[in-house]
Design a protein around this motif. Structure first.
Motif, PDB file in Angstrom:
ATOM      1  N   ILE A   1     -28.497   0.939  -0.348  1.00 13.63           N
ATOM      2  CA  ILE A   1     -28.298   2.245   0.280  1.00 13.63           C
ATOM      3  C   ILE A   1     -26.840   2.378   0.693  1.00 13.63           C
ATOM      4  CG2 ILE A   1     -29.005   3.771   2.174  1.00 13.63           C
ATOM      5  CD1 ILE A   1     -31.350   2.896   0.397  1.00 13.63           C
ATOM      6  N   SER A   2     -26.259   3.540   0.427  1.00 17.15           N
ATOM      7  CA  SER A   2     -24.919   3.850   0.892  1.00 17.15           C
ATOM      8  C   SER A   2     -24.904   5.300   1.369  1.00 17.15           C
ATOM      9  CB  SER A   2     -23.896   3.656  -0.229  1.00 17.15           C
ATOM     10  OG  SER A   2     -22.594   3.888   0.256  1.00 17.15           O
ATOM     11  N   TYR A   3     -24.499   5.494   2.610  1.00 22.34           N
ATOM     12  CA  TYR A   3     -24.413   6.833   3.204  1.00 22.34           C
ATOM     13  C   TYR A   3     -25.707   7.619   3.061  1.00 22.34           C
ATOM     14  CZ  TYR A   3     -19.507   5.723   3.561  1.00 22.34           C
ATOM     15  OH  TYR A   3     -18.316   5.109   3.867  1.00 22.34           O
ATOM     16  N   GLY A   4     -26.839   6.943   3.281  1.00 23.84           N
ATOM     17  CA  GLY A   4     -28.131   7.608   3.275  1.00 23.84           C
ATOM     18  C   GLY A   4     -28.712   7.909   1.914  1.00 23.84           C
ATOM     19  N   MET A   5     -28.110   7.343   0.861  1.00 22.03           N
ATOM     20  CA  MET A   5     -28.612   7.581  -0.490  1.00 22.03           C
ATOM     21  C   MET A   5     -28.794   6.260  -1.231  1.00 22.03           C
ATOM     22  SD  MET A   5     -26.693  11.030  -1.800  1.00 22.03           S
ATOM     23  CE  MET A   5     -25.235  10.174  -2.300  1.00 22.03           C
ATOM     24  N   ILE A   6     -29.832   6.195  -2.046  1.00 19.75           N
ATOM     25  CA  ILE A   6     -30.051   5.020  -2.888  1.00 19.75           C
ATOM     26  C   ILE A   6     -29.046   5.072  -4.027  1.00 19.75           C
ATOM     27  CG2 ILE A   6     -31.654   3.866  -4.453  1.00 19.75           C
ATOM     28  CD1 ILE A   6     -33.920   5.034  -2.711  1.00 19.75           C
ATOM     29  N   ILE A   7     -28.298   3.980  -4.190  1.00 18.42           N
ATOM     30  CA  ILE A   7     -27.298   3.954  -5.253  1.00 18.42           C
ATOM     31  C   ILE A   7     -27.657   2.984  -6.374  1.00 18.42           C
ATOM     32  CG2 ILE A   7     -25.420   4.756  -3.801  1.00 18.42           C
ATOM     33  CD1 ILE A   7     -24.441   1.834  -3.670  1.00 18.42           C
ATOM     34  N   GLN A   8     -28.618   2.063  -6.090  1.00 18.87           N
ATOM     35  CA  GLN A   8     -28.946   1.072  -7.109  1.00 18.87           C
ATOM     36  C   GLN A   8     -30.259   0.381  -6.765  1.00 18.87           C
ATOM     37  OE1 GLN A   8     -25.937  -1.941  -7.387  1.00 18.87           O
ATOM     38  NE2 GLN A   8     -26.859  -2.925  -9.151  1.00 18.87           N
ATOM     39  N   LYS A   9     -31.040   0.074  -7.788  1.00 17.28           N
ATOM     40  CA  LYS A   9     -32.227  -0.761  -7.657  1.00 17.28           C
ATOM     41  C   LYS A   9     -31.791  -2.199  -7.923  1.00 17.28           C
ATOM     42  CE  LYS A   9     -36.859  -1.055  -9.640  1.00 17.28           C
ATOM     43  NZ  LYS A   9     -37.785  -0.401 -10.591  1.00 17.28           N
ATOM     44  N   ILE A  10     -32.264  -3.149  -7.107  1.00 18.07           N
ATOM     45  CA  ILE A  10     -31.872  -4.551  -7.253  1.00 18.07           C
ATOM     46  C   ILE A  10     -33.106  -5.445  -7.271  1.00 18.07           C
ATOM     47  CG2 ILE A  10     -29.595  -4.237  -6.217  1.00 18.07           C
ATOM     48  CD1 ILE A  10     -30.729  -5.381  -3.600  1.00 18.07           C
ATOM     49  N   SER A  11     -32.896  -6.691  -7.663  1.00 16.55           N
ATOM     50  CA  SER A  11     -33.983  -7.671  -7.682  1.00 16.55           C
ATOM     51  C   SER A  11     -34.186  -8.257  -6.283  1.00 16.55           C
ATOM     52  CB  SER A  11     -33.660  -8.801  -8.663  1.00 16.55           C
ATOM     53  OG  SER A  11     -32.587  -9.575  -8.161  1.00 16.55           O
ATOM     54  N   LYS A  12     -35.310  -8.934  -6.099  1.00 16.36           N
ATOM     55  CA  LYS A  12     -35.588  -9.630  -4.839  1.00 16.36           C
ATOM     56  C   LYS A  12     -34.516 -10.685  -4.582  1.00 16.36           C
ATOM     57  CE  LYS A  12     -38.277 -11.357  -1.463  1.00 16.36           C
ATOM     58  NZ  LYS A  12     -37.501 -11.612  -0.272  1.00 16.36           N
ATOM     59  N   GLU A  13     -34.063 -11.355  -5.619  1.00 19.08           N
ATOM     60  CA  GLU A  13     -33.040 -12.383  -5.468  1.00 19.08           C
ATOM     61  C   GLU A  13     -31.719 -11.768  -4.976  1.00 19.08           C
ATOM     62  OE1 GLU A  13     -34.961 -12.050  -8.259  1.00 19.08           O
ATOM     63  OE2 GLU A  13     -36.276 -13.741  -7.818  1.00 19.08           O
ATOM     64  N   GLU A  14     -31.347 -10.630  -5.541  1.00 20.06           N
ATOM     65  CA  GLU A  14     -30.123  -9.955  -5.096  1.00 20.06           C
ATOM     66  C   GLU A  14     -30.259  -9.487  -3.643  1.00 20.06           C
ATOM     67  OE1 GLU A  14     -28.246  -7.788  -8.934  1.00 20.06           O
ATOM     68  OE2 GLU A  14     -30.325  -7.244  -8.467  1.00 20.06           O
ATOM     69  N   TYR A  15     -31.444  -8.985  -3.297  1.00 23.51           N
ATOM     70  CA  TYR A  15     -31.715  -8.556  -1.915  1.00 23.51           C
ATOM     71  C   TYR A  15     -31.541  -9.744  -0.963  1.00 23.51           C
ATOM     72  CZ  TYR A  15     -34.468  -7.167   2.176  1.00 23.51           C
ATOM     73  OH  TYR A  15     -34.885  -6.905   3.460  1.00 23.51           O
ATOM     74  N   ASP A  16     -32.169 -10.880  -1.291  1.00 30.28           N
ATOM     75  CA  ASP A  16     -32.073 -12.074  -0.443  1.00 30.28           C
ATOM     76  C   ASP A  16     -30.622 -12.521  -0.286  1.00 30.28           C
ATOM     77  OD1 ASP A  16     -34.823 -12.110  -0.086  1.00 30.28           O
ATOM     78  OD2 ASP A  16     -35.163 -13.615  -1.652  1.00 30.28           O
ATOM     79  N   GLU A  17     -29.855 -12.475  -1.359  1.00 31.91           N
ATOM     80  CA  GLU A  17     -28.446 -12.876  -1.308  1.00 31.91           C
ATOM     81  C   GLU A  17     -27.639 -11.937  -0.409  1.00 31.91           C
ATOM     82  OE1 GLU A  17     -25.271 -15.325  -1.991  1.00 31.91           O
ATOM     83  OE2 GLU A  17     -27.325 -15.668  -2.638  1.00 31.91           O
ATOM     84  N   MET A  18     -27.908 -10.645  -0.495  1.00 32.19           N
ATOM     85  CA  MET A  18     -27.195  -9.679   0.350  1.00 32.19           C
ATOM     86  C   MET A  18     -27.542  -9.878   1.831  1.00 32.19           C
ATOM     87  SD  MET A  18     -27.241  -6.184  -1.925  1.00 32.19           S
ATOM     88  CE  MET A  18     -26.061  -5.288  -0.901  1.00 32.19           C
ATOM     89  N   ILE A  19     -28.815 -10.156   2.121  1.00 29.61           N
ATOM     90  CA  ILE A  19     -29.236 -10.413   3.506  1.00 29.61           C
ATOM     91  C   ILE A  19     -28.556 -11.681   4.025  1.00 29.61           C
ATOM     92  CG2 ILE A  19     -31.202 -11.065   4.974  1.00 29.61           C
ATOM     93  CD1 ILE A  19     -31.135  -8.077   4.280  1.00 29.61           C
ATOM     94  N   LYS A  20     -28.498 -12.710   3.198  1.00 27.66           N
ATOM     95  CA  LYS A  20     -27.839 -13.966   3.582  1.00 27.66           C
ATOM     96  C   LYS A  20     -26.359 -13.707   3.897  1.00 27.66           C
ATOM     97  CE  LYS A  20     -26.661 -18.498   1.698  1.00 27.66           C
ATOM     98  NZ  LYS A  20     -26.718 -19.359   0.512  1.00 27.66           N
ATOM     99  N   TYR A  21     -25.702 -12.939   3.052  1.00 22.67           N
ATOM    100  CA  TYR A  21     -24.292 -12.622   3.252  1.00 22.67           C
ATOM    101  C   TYR A  21     -24.091 -11.842   4.548  1.00 22.67           C
ATOM    102  CZ  TYR A  21     -19.708 -10.533   2.491  1.00 22.67           C
ATOM    103  OH  TYR A  21     -18.415 -10.127   2.640  1.00 22.67           O
ATOM    104  N   GLU A  22     -24.947 -10.849   4.807  1.00 21.37           N
ATOM    105  CA  GLU A  22     -24.837 -10.054   6.039  1.00 21.37           C
ATOM    106  C   GLU A  22     -25.009 -10.933   7.273  1.00 21.37           C
ATOM    107  OE1 GLU A  22     -27.542  -6.765   6.062  1.00 21.37           O
ATOM    108  OE2 GLU A  22     -26.431  -5.694   4.507  1.00 21.37           O
ATOM    109  N   THR A  23     -25.957 -11.874   7.212  1.00 21.86           N
ATOM    110  CA  THR A  23     -26.199 -12.788   8.333  1.00 21.86           C
ATOM    111  C   THR A  23     -24.984 -13.672   8.581  1.00 21.86           C
ATOM    112  OG1 THR A  23     -28.559 -12.785   7.830  1.00 21.86           O
ATOM    113  CG2 THR A  23     -27.737 -14.586   9.202  1.00 21.86           C
ATOM    114  N   GLU A  24     -24.401 -14.197   7.516  1.00 22.09           N
ATOM    115  CA  GLU A  24     -23.208 -15.036   7.649  1.00 22.09           C
ATOM    116  C   GLU A  24     -22.027 -14.245   8.217  1.00 22.09           C
ATOM    117  OE1 GLU A  24     -22.535 -16.779   3.800  1.00 22.09           O
ATOM    118  OE2 GLU A  24     -24.370 -17.957   3.899  1.00 22.09           O
TER     119      GLU A  24
END
Length: 77
Positions: A45-68
């Motif tokens: 999501i960017s500025y309230g709009m969906i910009i891309q569909k991603i895999s569960k693995e990509e989602y997990d990696e993004m969450i890990k990065y945000e946490t770090e």
């Protein structure tokens, strides 16, 4: 600069999609770019709009990065 956040699709009502950013708070966003979207899918999501569909693995990696990043920022205060 553009900020983007991963989220999980919870419900779809035409162009309005309800997503969970990982905190169990459901928020509406707009889908005007992604085809074949279903509840349970992961998106960016960017500025309230969906910009891309991603895999569960990509989602997990993004969450890990945000946490770090949150830890780094907290240590710099």
């Amino acid at each position: 600069m553009c900020l983007s956040f991963p989220a999980k699709v919870v419900d779809i009502q035409d162009l309005i999609v309800f997503v969970d950013y990982g905190n169990n708070t459901i928020e509406p966003v707009i889908n005007n770019m992604v085809d074949d979207l279903n509840p349970g899918d992961y998106v960016v999501i960017s500025y309230g709009m969906i910009i891309q569909k991603i895999s569960k693995e990509e989602y997990d990696e993004m969450i890990k990065y945000e946490t770090e990043m949150a830890k780094v920022l907290a240590n710099n205060e």
